[in-house]
Design a protein around this motif. Structure first.
Motif, short mmCIF file in Angstrom:
data_model
loop_
_atom_site.label_atom_id
_atom_site.label_comp_id
_atom_site.label_asym_id
_atom_site.label_seq_id
_atom_site.Cartn_x
_atom_site.Cartn_y
_atom_site.Cartn_z
N UNK A 106 -1.76 3.34 -17.71
CA UNK A 106 -1.88 1.89 -17.51
C UNK A 106 -1.20 1.14 -18.66
N UNK A 107 -1.40 1.59 -19.89
CA UNK A 107 -0.77 0.94 -21.04
C UNK A 107 0.76 0.99 -20.91
N UNK A 108 1.30 2.13 -20.52
CA UNK A 108 2.75 2.25 -20.34
C UNK A 108 3.23 1.36 -19.20
N UNK A 109 2.46 1.31 -18.12
CA UNK A 109 2.85 0.51 -16.96
C UNK A 109 2.94 -0.97 -17.32
N UNK A 110 1.98 -1.45 -18.09
CA UNK A 110 1.97 -2.86 -18.49
C UNK A 110 3.22 -3.21 -19.28
N UNK A 111 3.68 -2.28 -20.10
CA UNK A 111 4.88 -2.54 -20.90
C UNK A 111 6.15 -2.45 -20.06
N UNK A 112 6.11 -1.69 -18.98
CA UNK A 112 7.31 -1.45 -18.18
C UNK A 112 7.47 -2.41 -17.00
N UNK A 113 6.38 -2.73 -16.32
CA UNK A 113 6.46 -3.53 -15.10
C UNK A 113 5.97 -4.95 -15.32
N UNK A 115 4.55 -8.18 -13.50
CA UNK A 115 3.92 -8.65 -12.27
C UNK A 115 4.06 -7.67 -11.10
N UNK A 116 3.61 -6.44 -11.27
CA UNK A 116 3.75 -5.46 -10.18
C UNK A 116 2.80 -5.78 -9.01
N UNK A 117 3.22 -5.40 -7.83
CA UNK A 117 2.37 -5.52 -6.66
C UNK A 117 1.33 -4.39 -6.70
N UNK A 118 0.33 -4.49 -5.84
CA UNK A 118 -0.67 -3.43 -5.77
C UNK A 118 -0.02 -2.10 -5.41
N UNK A 119 0.94 -2.13 -4.51
CA UNK A 119 1.65 -0.89 -4.14
C UNK A 119 2.41 -0.30 -5.32
N UNK A 120 3.04 -1.16 -6.12
CA UNK A 120 3.77 -0.68 -7.29
C UNK A 120 2.81 -0.07 -8.32
N UNK A 121 1.65 -0.69 -8.49
CA UNK A 121 0.65 -0.14 -9.41
C UNK A 121 0.20 1.23 -8.93
#
Length: 154
Positions: A106-113, A115-121
């Protein structure tokens, strides 16, 4: 082989064998939050960040970390505690076994994406298995956590 790497901000030199996996090296060095799960790279329990990217340490040779930065959950105490409070508030309590790898992802995702959609998350989290909670409550917690982080950075 001498592995020269940085773990949680500290430069390390570790004597390894050519066929050592990163998971085993980290655990021998005392990073016990890196969990052994499936040993096939399918469950996400062994996730660490390698130069900021989620990496399955059970299927990564330690030699691949040469000159790179490795982060375990211990490197993110503030973020981990804050994320845990969001998980609890959404009823996504967990036994804790998968929490370190899940939280690092989750920490990496926040730095990379942005405003991701639920599907992207859900796609980003693919491979992080949890048997204690439903993914719907986790998704709500992630969304709320991301909103909080975004508001703090404004």
């Amino acid at each position: 082989m001498l592995l020269t790497t940085t773990i949680n901000g500290r430069k390390k030199e570790i004597l390894i064998k050519d066929d050592d996996y990163l998971l085993d090296v980290l655990r021998k060095e005392g990073y016990l939050s890196v969990k052994r799960g499936c040993d096939t790279g399918a469950c996400g329990l062994c996730t660490v960040l390698l130069n900021g990217s989620p990496t399955l340490s059970c299927s990564t040779l330690a030699a691949r970390a040469q000159g790179k930065q490795i982060s375990t959950i211990e490197h993110f105490p503030v973020e981990a505690k804050k994320f845990a409070s969001f998980m609890t508030s959404e009823g996504a309590e967990q036994c804790g076994f998968c929490s370190p790898g899940f939280t690092l992802t989750v920490i990496a995702m926040i730095k990379e994406l942005q405003n991701p959609t639920d599907d992207e998350i859900m796609h980003y989290l693919n491979g992080n298995l949890c048997r204690c909670s439903g993914y719907v409550s986790q998704l709500r917690a992630i969304r709320n956590f991301m909103e909080e982080i975004k508001n703090e950075n404004c």
